[in-house]
Write an enzyme that holds these catalytic residues in place. Sequence first.
Site, short mmCIF file in Angstrom:
data_model
loop_
_atom_site.label_atom_id
_atom_site.label_comp_id
_atom_site.label_asym_id
_atom_site.label_seq_id
_atom_site.Cartn_x
_atom_site.Cartn_y
_atom_site.Cartn_z
N ASN A 168 0.82 -1.22 0.00
CA ASN A 168 0.00 0.00 0.00
C ASN A 168 0.85 1.26 0.00
O ASN A 168 0.42 2.31 0.47
CB ASN A 168 -0.97 0.01 1.19
CG ASN A 168 -0.27 -0.07 2.54
OD1 ASN A 168 0.71 -0.79 2.71
ND2 ASN A 168 -0.77 0.67 3.53
N PHE A 212 1.16 -4.94 3.93
CA PHE A 212 0.31 -3.80 4.25
C PHE A 212 0.85 -3.16 5.54
O PHE A 212 0.90 -3.82 6.58
CB PHE A 212 -1.14 -4.23 4.46
CG PHE A 212 -1.81 -4.76 3.22
CD1 PHE A 212 -1.36 -4.41 1.96
CD2 PHE A 212 -2.92 -5.61 3.32
CE1 PHE A 212 -2.00 -4.89 0.81
CE2 PHE A 212 -3.56 -6.09 2.19
CZ PHE A 212 -3.09 -5.73 0.93
N GLU A 213 1.23 -1.91 5.44
CA GLU A 213 1.79 -1.22 6.61
C GLU A 213 0.92 -0.03 6.99
O GLU A 213 0.12 0.46 6.20
CB GLU A 213 3.23 -0.81 6.33
CG GLU A 213 4.10 -2.02 6.01
CD GLU A 213 5.59 -1.74 6.10
OE1 GLU A 213 5.98 -0.80 6.80
OE2 GLU A 213 6.36 -2.50 5.48
N PHE A 214 1.09 0.39 8.24
CA PHE A 214 0.29 1.48 8.82
C PHE A 214 -1.20 1.13 8.80
O PHE A 214 -2.06 1.99 8.63
CB PHE A 214 0.55 2.80 8.09
CG PHE A 214 2.00 3.20 8.11
CD1 PHE A 214 2.56 3.76 9.25
CD2 PHE A 214 2.82 2.99 7.01
CE1 PHE A 214 3.90 4.11 9.28
CE2 PHE A 214 4.15 3.34 7.03
CZ PHE A 214 4.70 3.90 8.17
#
Length: 317
Positions: free
Chosen positions: A74, A117-119
């Site tokens: 992302n 997927f980060e944050f």
Amino acid sequence: MNDFNCNKFLENNWYYVSTAQTLKALEIYARDIDFLIPFWYGITDKGTLVDQSQFEALLIARRNKLPIIPIVHNFSNPKMAGLIHEVLTSPNIRQKLIFSIETLLLTQNYAGVNIDFEFVPPEDRYYVNTFMEELYHRLSPGFRVTISVPAQVEDNPHHPFSGAFDYNTISRFSDELYILAYDEHFSTPGPVASIGFVRRVVDYAITKIPRHKIKLGMAVYGYDWVETGGMPRTLSFQSAVNLARKYGATITYDDEVQESTFTYIADGVRHIVWFEDSRSFSAKLDLAICYNLGGIGVWRLGLEDPEVWGVIRKKLV
């Protein structure tokens, strides 16, 4: 632990980012890698993918029969947290994204996918689980379904960075979890990944995830901090060595944390550097071997001490 019980057959997998330096490293070391994990496909708010692949790297991988597990991430949108929340919480967009991933794997003949997927907002934990379950049921057993997850030493559903990732549930709907056991220090100076930190991360992970599904995320880079504060600058192994040479700094290997460090003064400001080399890599590889993990996932190709390849050839069957 003794060598008799240690798994020396673990996979040697490397993350890849499309740069000239990394492409050169791929040309040299492709036959030493089991799976390449390139940072190539960003998601959109419509569930489609942004193609960021590198044609030259694809040619090298295919010429060397190196299987590819591309990263779906992302980072293609500056509003990463908002984007991933929108995608994960919408059943229609989730299904569209899963269809897009399946189509990609089929058309490009990839071995599987790595979800990065980060944050992700911690309150979206349920939706991460749901997405992985839906993805796994759609793709398995034809493709490897893998995910990169933040390092944890306990389950804290409210943690702002790692709370969305439930190791126990995700492991049921993944073939492999790449546990990113690095960036122990970032906002303040310290080891990138001390051996004690990595051991604590693994000790927790094996209580939630079958060992054969765990890929230990290993760093091969360093950070340069200004003592007065601020975010660090990322260094490759060679740039760290060159920096020490430029300023006449003495590199010290800290036996307690199993990592190299030095300080230097530039323009009257003191800098603190910690970085990974072949010795620190060897220590963490030993840990992965003797914990009988499924393999390693190294961030990232082209940043490493060239001597790590000798370590790999010596220690892995």
